[in-house]
Design a protein around this motif. Structure first.
Motif, PDB file in Angstrom:
ATOM      1  N   GLY A   1       0.839  -1.184   0.000  1.00  0.00           N
ATOM      2  CA  GLY A   1       0.000   0.000   0.000  1.00  0.00           C
ATOM      3  C   GLY A   1       0.875   1.235   0.000  1.00  0.00           C
ATOM      4  O   GLY A   1       1.933   1.266  -0.638  1.00  0.00           O
TER       5      GLY A   1
ATOM      6  N   SER B   1      -4.067   0.987   2.363  1.00  0.00           N
ATOM      7  CA  SER B   1      -4.106   0.057   1.238  1.00  0.00           C
ATOM      8  C   SER B   1      -5.547  -0.111   0.778  1.00  0.00           C
ATOM      9  O   SER B   1      -6.482   0.236   1.507  1.00  0.00           O
ATOM     10  CB  SER B   1      -3.498  -1.295   1.617  1.00  0.00           C
ATOM     11  OG  SER B   1      -4.286  -1.927   2.612  1.00  0.00           O
ATOM     12  N   GLN B   2      -5.709  -0.659  -0.395  1.00  0.00           N
ATOM     13  CA  GLN B   2      -7.044  -0.855  -0.939  1.00  0.00           C
ATOM     14  C   GLN B   2      -7.661  -2.147  -0.388  1.00  0.00           C
ATOM     15  O   GLN B   2      -6.947  -3.122  -0.139  1.00  0.00           O
ATOM     16  CB  GLN B   2      -6.990  -0.932  -2.471  1.00  0.00           C
ATOM     17  CG  GLN B   2      -6.499   0.343  -3.131  1.00  0.00           C
ATOM     18  CD  GLN B   2      -7.399   1.527  -2.827  1.00  0.00           C
ATOM     19  OE1 GLN B   2      -8.620   1.404  -2.796  1.00  0.00           O
ATOM     20  NE2 GLN B   2      -6.782   2.689  -2.594  1.00  0.00           N
TER      21      GLN B   2
END
Length: 204
Positions: free
Chosen positions: A56, A85-86
């Motif tokens: 990330g 982060s996703q």
């Protein structure tokens, strides 16, 4: 690649209150999460963070960098930071937090601790350890997470800090021009919030 941006007024900083429990000088926590949520926060404690898994971005002061598994970062007191982060990929970290003041105060009677003052000052910009040094410190951090003796945990923490302090393999993250927030109003508010937090079970 490292990016920089000035602190944004639209990005509000959350003051995190860390409960040491009253019987220890450090707290060690391991996180296993679906993702790192963006939580731009600050606290007066020093923080040593190991990224165990996931990728990330890391935000420290005015720096934004890609995160790699295995990285170790030392963040000084009062430095805003977060990892992000996703959703969709599991992430994990090991985080050790401790107040700087007791160690700095002890330096008056224990000369060997005096060098921690300059280390914590450098860490106000955030320090990213290189792979070799980070690997050594990560091993000590895992030992701390498994150790049950409070005295041994403190000894291991000093070992980790000594490795960082004596090495040149730690790179600052925030720019030289960046300065952590440090106003009298913020310090007063911190004392109020900490008092409320520590006495939350009692009538105020």
């Amino acid at each position: 690649m490292q990016l920089r941006r000035p602190p944004s007024r639209s990005r509000s900083t959350v003051r995190e209150l860390i409960d040491l429990g009253g019987a220890a000088s450090l707290v060690c926590r391991k996180f296993s999460l679906p993702f790192f949520d963006f939580n731009w926060h600050v606290h007066p404690e020093v923080e040593l963070t190991l990224i165990i898994a996931g990728r990330g971005t890391r935000h420290v002061g005015d720096s934004i960098d890609d995160v790699l598994e295995g990285e170790v970062v030392l963040i000084g007191p009062g430095t805003p930071h977060t990892w992000h982060s996703q959703p969709g990929s599991a992430v994990g970290s090991l985080c050790i937090q401790f107040p700087a003041e007791p160690l700095l105060a002890a330096g008056g009677g224990i000369p060997e601790l005096a060098s921690l003052s300059s280390l914590f000052a450098r860490a106000r910009r955030g320090l990213l350890l290189d792979r070799q040094l980070g690997g050594e410190v990560a091993s000590v951090m895992h030992e701390i997470s498994r150790e049950r003796s409070p005295l041994r945990r403190l000894s291991l923490l000093l070992d980790a800090l000594a490795r960082i302090e004596s090495s040149r393999d730690a790179s600052p993250l925030a720019s030289v021009a960046w300065q952590p927030p440090d106003s009298a109003r913020d310090r007063a508010l911190e004392r109020v919030l900490r008092f409320v937090h520590e006495h939350r079970a009692q009538p105020l």
